[in-house]
Design an enzyme around this catalytic site. Structure first.
Site, PDB file in Angstrom:
ATOM      1  N   GLN A  79       0.828  -1.222   0.000  1.00  0.00           N
ATOM      2  CA  GLN A  79       0.000   0.000   0.000  1.00  0.00           C
ATOM      3  C   GLN A  79       0.856   1.264   0.000  1.00  0.00           C
ATOM      4  O   GLN A  79       0.555   2.224  -0.692  1.00  0.00           O
ATOM      5  CB  GLN A  79      -0.919   0.067   1.231  1.00  0.00           C
ATOM      6  CG  GLN A  79      -1.461  -1.252   1.702  1.00  0.00           C
ATOM      7  CD  GLN A  79      -2.750  -1.653   1.050  1.00  0.00           C
ATOM      8  OE1 GLN A  79      -3.059  -1.192  -0.052  1.00  0.00           O
ATOM      9  NE2 GLN A  79      -3.502  -2.500   1.711  1.00  0.00           N
ATOM     10  N   ASP A 173      -5.038  -0.303  -8.192  1.00  0.00           N
ATOM     11  CA  ASP A 173      -4.735  -1.342  -7.209  1.00  0.00           C
ATOM     12  C   ASP A 173      -5.634  -2.529  -7.535  1.00  0.00           C
ATOM     13  O   ASP A 173      -6.669  -2.736  -6.918  1.00  0.00           O
ATOM     14  CB  ASP A 173      -5.020  -0.801  -5.808  1.00  0.00           C
ATOM     15  CG  ASP A 173      -4.840  -1.869  -4.745  1.00  0.00           C
ATOM     16  OD1 ASP A 173      -4.212  -2.897  -5.031  1.00  0.00           O
ATOM     17  OD2 ASP A 173      -5.346  -1.669  -3.629  1.00  0.00           O
ATOM     18  N   ASP A 176      -5.244  -9.846  -9.995  1.00  0.00           N
ATOM     19  CA  ASP A 176      -4.540 -10.359 -11.180  1.00  0.00           C
ATOM     20  C   ASP A 176      -5.447 -10.360 -12.420  1.00  0.00           C
ATOM     21  O   ASP A 176      -6.665 -10.360 -12.296  1.00  0.00           O
ATOM     22  CB  ASP A 176      -4.053 -11.787 -10.899  1.00  0.00           C
ATOM     23  CG  ASP A 176      -3.003 -11.808  -9.808  1.00  0.00           C
ATOM     24  OD1 ASP A 176      -2.115 -10.941  -9.839  1.00  0.00           O
ATOM     25  OD2 ASP A 176      -3.082 -12.685  -8.927  1.00  0.00           O
TER      26      ASP A 176
HETATM   27  N1  SAM Z   1      -4.804  -3.583  -1.759  1.00  0.00           N
HETATM   28  C1  SAM Z   1      -4.520  -4.978  -2.016  1.00  0.00           C
HETATM   29  C2  SAM Z   1      -3.178  -5.328  -1.431  1.00  0.00           C
HETATM   30  O1  SAM Z   1      -2.786  -4.833  -0.382  1.00  0.00           O
HETATM   31  O2  SAM Z   1      -2.506  -6.140  -2.008  1.00  0.00           O
HETATM   32  C3  SAM Z   1      -4.587  -5.324  -3.469  1.00  0.00           C
HETATM   33  C4  SAM Z   1      -5.767  -6.018  -4.000  1.00  0.00           C
HETATM   34  S1  SAM Z   1      -7.279  -5.104  -4.086  1.00  0.00           S
HETATM   35  C5  SAM Z   1      -8.222  -5.909  -2.882  1.00  0.00           C
HETATM   36  C6  SAM Z   1      -7.876  -5.485  -5.698  1.00  0.00           C
HETATM   37  C7  SAM Z   1      -9.301  -5.049  -5.933  1.00  0.00           C
HETATM   38  O3  SAM Z   1      -9.533  -4.783  -7.312  1.00  0.00           O
HETATM   39  C8  SAM Z   1     -10.320  -6.103  -5.519  1.00  0.00           C
HETATM   40  O4  SAM Z   1     -11.059  -5.621  -4.433  1.00  0.00           O
HETATM   41  C9  SAM Z   1     -11.193  -6.292  -6.785  1.00  0.00           C
HETATM   42  O5  SAM Z   1     -12.558  -6.465  -6.494  1.00  0.00           O
HETATM   43  C10 SAM Z   1     -10.919  -4.989  -7.524  1.00  0.00           C
HETATM   44  N2  SAM Z   1     -11.215  -5.035  -8.966  1.00  0.00           N
HETATM   45  C11 SAM Z   1     -10.989  -6.052  -9.824  1.00  0.00           C
HETATM   46  N3  SAM Z   1     -11.418  -5.739 -11.058  1.00  0.00           N
HETATM   47  C12 SAM Z   1     -11.923  -4.476 -11.003  1.00  0.00           C
HETATM   48  C13 SAM Z   1     -12.507  -3.600 -11.959  1.00  0.00           C
HETATM   49  N4  SAM Z   1     -12.662  -3.967 -13.236  1.00  0.00           N
HETATM   50  N5  SAM Z   1     -12.920  -2.373 -11.552  1.00  0.00           N
HETATM   51  C14 SAM Z   1     -12.752  -1.996 -10.259  1.00  0.00           C
HETATM   52  N6  SAM Z   1     -12.213  -2.797  -9.307  1.00  0.00           N
HETATM   53  C15 SAM Z   1     -11.798  -4.021  -9.670  1.00  0.00           C
END
Ligand code: SAM
EC number: 2.5.1.16
Length: 306
Positions: A79, A173, A176
Site C-alpha cells: 500500500q 490497485d 490479477d
Molecule cells: N490492496 C490490495 C493489497 O494490499 O494487495 C490489493 C488487491 S485489491 C483488494 C484489488 C481489488 O480490485 C479487488 O477488491 C477487486 O474487487 C478490484 N477489482 C478487480 N477488477 C476491477 C474492476 N474492473 N474495476 C474496479 N475494481 C476491480
C-alpha cells in the site's frame, strides 16, 4: 459436502491439511502456504469468492478467488509503495483516483498527503469493501477521510466517463488479470487512463512479478511506451505473501511537465502532518523510493528493450 467443496475452492486443505495454499495457473508448479488458525468469513459476491482467515504468523488474511490480496503483517509494503511512489513524484497532488483497492489501504496512504483535495475510488465489488471494514479496520480506516468518495462499479466504465485531464494521479490497485481485473491490464484501459490525467499527471498500476510474469510485464511496458509520452518506468517491492515474494508497479506520466520518478520532489516522510492521526509509515522512505527502480539485470534487459 458443499462446505468442503467451497473450502477447497478457496485453497484450504488442498495441499497441507489445516493450511491455506495459493494455487493458480498464474504461478503453475508452486503454492505458497500459510497455517490457518480460523476461517472468519467465506462468501460469494457477484464477481468472486471472498474469504478472510486468521493465520498463525501474518495476522488476518484477505483472499479473493483463492489468491491472497493482503495480510495484516505485510500490507504496508504494498500500500505504501503503490501510493507514495507516484504521489511523492509530483508537486502538490490535488485530485487522485483509485481503481480497485476496495480494502481501503491505498486510501489510507493517499490521505497522508495534505495537498490532496479529492480522492475518488472505483471498486467493482461492494463485498470487498464491507468485509474490509468488518475485519481489517486498520486498513479500511482509509474510508474515514472526508475527501474520499466511493463509487461501486467497473473501473473501465468509470474511467471512460471521466472528463479529459481531471486527475493529477491515478492508482490502479487491481487483482490479477484473471477475472474482473482482466481489462485493467489491456491497452484501451491505459488509453482511458492517459486521457483522464492532466498534462504531467501520473499513473501507478499493480504490475505483477518479475520472477513469474515477464511476458505480462513486457506487454504492459510496450503498451505504455506507446500511450504515455512523458516517463515510463518499472519499480518493485517485496511482499512476502505475494507469489514469488515480490510485486512490481508500472509508473507513467503524460506529456507535460516532466516527471522524474527516480528523484521524488514531494517527500512525505519529512512531513509530520502525514502521520499525526495515523500510524507512522512502516515501509516507504525517501531512500527506498529511488531504490525501487533498480532492476535485476534480466528484468532490466527486457524492460529497456520494449
Ligand atoms: N490492496 C490490495 C493489497 O494490499 O494487495 C490489493 C488487491 S485489491 C483488494 C484489488 C481489488 O480490485 C479487488 O477488491 C477487486 O474487487 C478490484 N477489482 C478487480 N477488477 C476491477 C474492476 N474492473 N474495476 C474496479 N475494481 C476491480
Amino acid at each position: 459436502d458443499t462446505n468442503n467443496t467451497s473450502k477447497e475452492a478457496d485453497g484450504i486443505s488442498s495441499v497441507i491439511p489445516g493450511w491455506f495454499s495459493e494455487i493458480s495457473p498464474m504461478w503453475p508448479g508452486e503454492a505458497h502456504s500459510l497455517k490457518v488458525e480460523k476461517v472468519l468469513f467465506q462468501g460469494k459476491s457477484d464477481y468472486q469468492n471472498v474469504m478472510v482467515f486468521q493465520s498463525s504468523t501474518y495476522g488476518k488474511v484477505l483472499v479473493l478467488d483463492g489468491v491472497i490480496q493482503l495480510t495484516e503483517r505485510d500490507e504496508c509494503a504494498y500500500q505504501e509503495m503503490i501510493t507514495h511512489l507516484p504521489l511523492c513524484s509530483i508537486p502538490n497532488p490535488k485530485k487522485v483516483l483509485v481503481i480497485g483497492g476496495g480494502d481501503g489501504g491505498v486510501l489510507r496512504e493517499v490521505s497522508r498527503h495534505s495537498s490532496v483535495e479529492q480522492i475518488d475510488i472505483c471498486e467493482i465489488d461492494k463485498m470487498v469493501v464491507d468485509v474490509s471494514k468488518q475485519y481489517f479496520p486498520d486498513v479500511a480506516v482509509g474510508y474515514d477521510d472526508p475527501r474520499v468518495k466511493l463509487h461501486i462499479g467497473d473501473g473501465v466504465a468509470f474511467l471512460k466517463a471521466v472528463p479529459e485531464g481531471t486527475y493529477d494521479a491515478i492508482i490502479v490497485d487491481s487483482s490479477d488479470p484473471i477475472g474482473p481485473a482482466q481489462e485493467l491490464f489491456e491497452k484501451p484501459f491505459f488509453e482511458s487512463v492517459a486521457k483522464a490525467l492532466r498534462p504531467g499527471g501520473v499513473v501507478c498500476t499493480q504490475a505483477e512479478s518479475i520472477w513469474l510474469h515477464m511476458h505480462i510485464i513486457e506487454d504492459i511496458v510496450a503498451n505504455c511506451r506507446q500511450i504515455f509520452k512523458g516517463s515510463v518506468n518499472y519499480a518493485w517491492t517485496t511482499v512476502p505473501t505475494y507469489p514469488s515474494g515480490v510485486i512490481g508497479f508500472m509508473l507513467c506520466s503524460t506529456e507535460g511537465p516532466l516527471v522524474d520518478f527516480k528523484h521524488p520532489v514531494n517527500p512525505i516522510d519529512k512531513d509530520e502532518s502525514c502521520c499525526k492521526s495515523k500510524r507512522p509509515l512502516k515501509f516507504y522512505n525517501s531512500e527506498i523510493h529511488p531504490a525501487a527502480f533498480c532492476l535485476p539485470s534480466f528484468a532490466k534487459k527486457v524492460i529497456e528493450s520494449k
